[in-house]
Each structure stands twice: as structure tokens, then as C-alpha cells.
Design a protein around this motif. Structure first.
Motif, PDB file in Angstrom:
ATOM      1  N   LEU A 128       4.436   5.363  12.456  1.00 17.98           N
ATOM      2  CA  LEU A 128       3.025   5.604  12.178  1.00 17.98           C
ATOM      3  C   LEU A 128       2.864   5.993  10.712  1.00 17.98           C
ATOM      4  O   LEU A 128       3.678   6.746  10.163  1.00 17.98           O
ATOM      5  CB  LEU A 128       2.481   6.732  13.057  1.00 17.98           C
ATOM      6  N   LEU A 129       1.791   5.490  10.084  1.00 20.04           N
ATOM      7  CA  LEU A 129       1.531   5.730   8.667  1.00 20.04           C
ATOM      8  C   LEU A 129       0.103   6.235   8.466  1.00 20.04           C
ATOM      9  O   LEU A 129      -0.809   5.810   9.169  1.00 20.04           O
ATOM     10  CB  LEU A 129       1.727   4.429   7.881  1.00 20.04           C
ATOM     11  N   GLU A 130      -0.061   7.121   7.488  1.00 22.28           N
ATOM     12  CA  GLU A 130      -1.390   7.638   7.178  1.00 22.28           C
ATOM     13  C   GLU A 130      -2.303   6.515   6.695  1.00 22.28           C
ATOM     14  O   GLU A 130      -1.880   5.667   5.912  1.00 22.28           O
ATOM     15  CB  GLU A 130      -1.300   8.713   6.092  1.00 22.28           C
ATOM     16  N   GLY A 131      -3.536   6.512   7.186  1.00 22.76           N
ATOM     17  CA  GLY A 131      -4.534   5.546   6.746  1.00 22.76           C
ATOM     18  C   GLY A 131      -4.393   4.165   7.345  1.00 22.76           C
ATOM     19  O   GLY A 131      -5.134   3.251   6.987  1.00 22.76           O
ATOM     20  N   ILE A 132      -3.449   3.996   8.262  1.00 20.77           N
ATOM     21  CA  ILE A 132      -3.243   2.703   8.921  1.00 20.77           C
ATOM     22  C   ILE A 132      -3.300   2.936  10.424  1.00 20.77           C
ATOM     23  O   ILE A 132      -2.562   3.766  10.955  1.00 20.77           O
ATOM     24  CB  ILE A 132      -1.903   2.061   8.508  1.00 20.77           C
ATOM     25  N   SER A 133      -4.173   2.207  11.091  1.00 24.50           N
ATOM     26  CA  SER A 133      -4.343   2.356  12.526  1.00 24.50           C
ATOM     27  C   SER A 133      -3.182   1.721  13.277  1.00 24.50           C
ATOM     28  O   SER A 133      -2.762   0.612  12.950  1.00 24.50           O
ATOM     29  CB  SER A 133      -5.664   1.699  12.935  1.00 24.50           C
ATOM     30  N   GLY A 134      -2.667   2.400  14.272  1.00 20.01           N
ATOM     31  CA  GLY A 134      -1.563   1.886  15.074  1.00 20.01           C
ATOM     32  C   GLY A 134      -0.240   2.008  14.344  1.00 20.01           C
ATOM     33  O   GLY A 134      -0.162   2.541  13.239  1.00 20.01           O
ATOM     34  N   CYS A 135       0.795   1.511  14.964  1.00 22.75           N
ATOM     35  CA  CYS A 135       2.128   1.582  14.365  1.00 22.75           C
ATOM     36  C   CYS A 135       2.383   0.350  13.493  1.00 22.75           C
ATOM     37  O   CYS A 135       1.696  -0.662  13.618  1.00 22.75           O
ATOM     38  CB  CYS A 135       3.201   1.722  15.436  1.00 22.75           C
TER      39      CYS A 135
ATOM     40  N   GLN B  22       0.839  -1.189   0.000  1.00 23.01           N
ATOM     41  CA  GLN B  22       0.000   0.000   0.000  1.00 23.01           C
ATOM     42  C   GLN B  22       0.874   1.238   0.000  1.00 23.01           C
ATOM     43  O   GLN B  22       1.846   1.322   0.762  1.00 23.01           O
ATOM     44  CB  GLN B  22      -0.893   0.005   1.245  1.00 23.01           C
ATOM     45  N   SER B  23       0.539   2.198  -0.849  1.00 23.96           N
ATOM     46  CA  SER B  23       1.205   3.502  -0.839  1.00 23.96           C
ATOM     47  C   SER B  23       0.596   4.345   0.267  1.00 23.96           C
ATOM     48  O   SER B  23      -0.622   4.358   0.450  1.00 23.96           O
ATOM     49  CB  SER B  23       1.002   4.211  -2.174  1.00 23.96           C
ATOM     50  N   THR B  24       1.440   5.054   1.001  1.00 25.59           N
ATOM     51  CA  THR B  24       0.967   5.915   2.074  1.00 25.59           C
ATOM     52  C   THR B  24       2.061   6.936   2.382  1.00 25.59           C
ATOM     53  O   THR B  24       3.025   7.060   1.629  1.00 25.59           O
ATOM     54  CB  THR B  24       0.579   5.081   3.320  1.00 25.59           C
ATOM     55  N   LYS B  25       1.922   7.649   3.477  1.00 31.15           N
ATOM     56  CA  LYS B  25       2.918   8.622   3.931  1.00 31.15           C
ATOM     57  C   LYS B  25       3.193   8.386   5.421  1.00 31.15           C
ATOM     58  O   LYS B  25       2.311   7.932   6.148  1.00 31.15           O
ATOM     59  CB  LYS B  25       2.413  10.053   3.755  1.00 31.15           C
ATOM     60  N   THR B  26       4.385   8.746   5.833  1.00 31.61           N
ATOM     61  CA  THR B  26       4.712   8.645   7.256  1.00 31.61           C
ATOM     62  C   THR B  26       4.000   9.757   8.009  1.00 31.61           C
ATOM     63  O   THR B  26       3.772  10.843   7.479  1.00 31.61           O
ATOM     64  CB  THR B  26       6.229   8.752   7.489  1.00 31.61           C
ATOM     65  N   ARG B  27       3.659   9.468   9.273  1.00 34.95           N
ATOM     66  CA  ARG B  27       3.090  10.513  10.120  1.00 34.95           C
ATOM     67  C   ARG B  27       3.791  10.596  11.479  1.00 34.95           C
ATOM     68  O   ARG B  27       3.255  11.155  12.441  1.00 34.95           O
ATOM     69  CB  ARG B  27       1.578  10.359  10.268  1.00 34.95           C
ATOM     70  N   SER B  28       4.996  10.014  11.526  1.00 35.29           N
ATOM     71  CA  SER B  28       5.819  10.129  12.732  1.00 35.29           C
ATOM     72  C   SER B  28       7.261   9.810  12.363  1.00 35.29           C
ATOM     73  O   SER B  28       7.541   9.322  11.266  1.00 35.29           O
ATOM     74  CB  SER B  28       5.358   9.143  13.818  1.00 35.29           C
ATOM     75  N   ALA B  29       8.133  10.075  13.299  1.00 30.60           N
ATOM     76  CA  ALA B  29       9.490   9.537  13.216  1.00 30.60           C
ATOM     77  C   ALA B  29       9.415   8.074  13.646  1.00 30.60           C
ATOM     78  O   ALA B  29       8.431   7.637  14.243  1.00 30.60           O
ATOM     79  CB  ALA B  29      10.412  10.316  14.152  1.00 30.60           C
ATOM     80  N   ALA B  30      10.442   7.318  13.355  1.00 31.26           N
ATOM     81  CA  ALA B  30      10.514   5.923  13.807  1.00 31.26           C
ATOM     82  C   ALA B  30      10.907   5.891  15.286  1.00 31.26           C
ATOM     83  O   ALA B  30      11.574   6.798  15.779  1.00 31.26           O
ATOM     84  CB  ALA B  30      11.537   5.161  12.976  1.00 31.26           C
ATOM     85  N   TRP B  31      10.472   4.829  15.990  1.00 37.17           N
ATOM     86  CA  TRP B  31      10.860   4.640  17.384  1.00 37.17           C
ATOM     87  C   TRP B  31      10.834   3.157  17.725  1.00 37.17           C
ATOM     88  O   TRP B  31      10.347   2.346  16.957  1.00 37.17           O
ATOM     89  CB  TRP B  31       9.968   5.449  18.324  1.00 37.17           C
ATOM     90  N   MET B  32      11.356   2.842  18.903  1.00 33.39           N
ATOM     91  CA  MET B  32      11.408   1.463  19.374  1.00 33.39           C
ATOM     92  C   MET B  32      10.205   1.154  20.257  1.00 33.39           C
ATOM     93  O   MET B  32      10.007   1.787  21.293  1.00 33.39           O
ATOM     94  CB  MET B  32      12.694   1.211  20.156  1.00 33.39           C
ATOM     95  N   LEU B  33       9.411   0.186  19.831  1.00 34.78           N
ATOM     96  CA  LEU B  33       8.260  -0.264  20.601  1.00 34.78           C
ATOM     97  C   LEU B  33       8.750  -1.060  21.812  1.00 34.78           C
ATOM     98  O   LEU B  33       9.637  -1.898  21.684  1.00 34.78           O
ATOM     99  CB  LEU B  33       7.370  -1.141  19.713  1.00 34.78           C
ATOM    100  N   GLY B  34       8.196  -0.769  22.953  1.00 28.21           N
ATOM    101  CA  GLY B  34       8.535  -1.508  24.166  1.00 28.21           C
ATOM    102  C   GLY B  34       9.712  -0.947  24.937  1.00 28.21           C
ATOM    103  O   GLY B  34      10.150  -1.553  25.910  1.00 28.21           O
TER     104      GLY B  34
END
Length: 82
Positions: A63-70, A38-50
Motif C-alpha cells: 500500500l502506498l500513500e495517495g494511491i488507492s488500493g495496493c 510518482q514519489s510517495t511513501k509506503t503505508r504497509s508492509a509487503a504481502w502476497m495478494l491472493g
């Protein structure tokens, strides 16, 4: 605390992504759980979960546009030249 090779690799993925893609809103392709892309756009910087205290976390995410959660960063690639 001993950090695994996997965790070190994930931290490097976050560091490299944020260094090379400092702007939010870049065009990317994400490989979804069902193997479609899927084509989309980033909506955050990357980070480490946990990540907590001395523990760096277990999974590089963004985080990505149009996708719920990370989403796992190793399933995201930038669209070059567009």
C-alpha cells in the motif's frame, strides 16, 4: 500444491522487501500503469495478494500513500539517501 517459479519469485520479493524495509513510511518511487513515476511513501508492509491456505498467492503488493488500493511491489523502488 505445486508452486510456480513466478509465485516463488514473488514470495521472495515480499520476504526481501520486508527484511530490508521493515519501517512503514519510507520514501519510494512507483512506476504507474501509464509509465509515469510518482514519489510517495509506503503505508504497509509487503504481502502476497491472493494468499489462501496452502497457496502463497500470486502477486507481491504494497500500500502506498495517495494511491488507492495496493500496487505491485515490482513497480516500487525505495529512494536511497533521502
Amino acid at each position: 500444491m505445486k508452486i510456480s517459479k513466478h509465485e516463488k519469485k514473488q514470495v521472495k520479493l515480499v520476504d526481501d522487501w520486508n527484511k530490508n524495509h521493515p519501517v512503514i513510511g519510507i520514501d519510494v518511487i512507483v512506476k504507474k500503469d501509464d509509465e509515469t513515476e510518482q514519489s510517495t511513501k509506503t503505508r504497509s508492509a509487503a504481502w502476497m495478494l491472493g494468499a489462501t491456505g496452502d497457496y502463497p498467492g500470486h502477486t507481491a503488493v504494497i500500500l502506498l500513500e495517495g494511491i488507492s488500493g495496493c500496487y505491485a511491489l515490482d513497480r516500487v523502488r525505495p529512494v536511497h539517501g533521502g
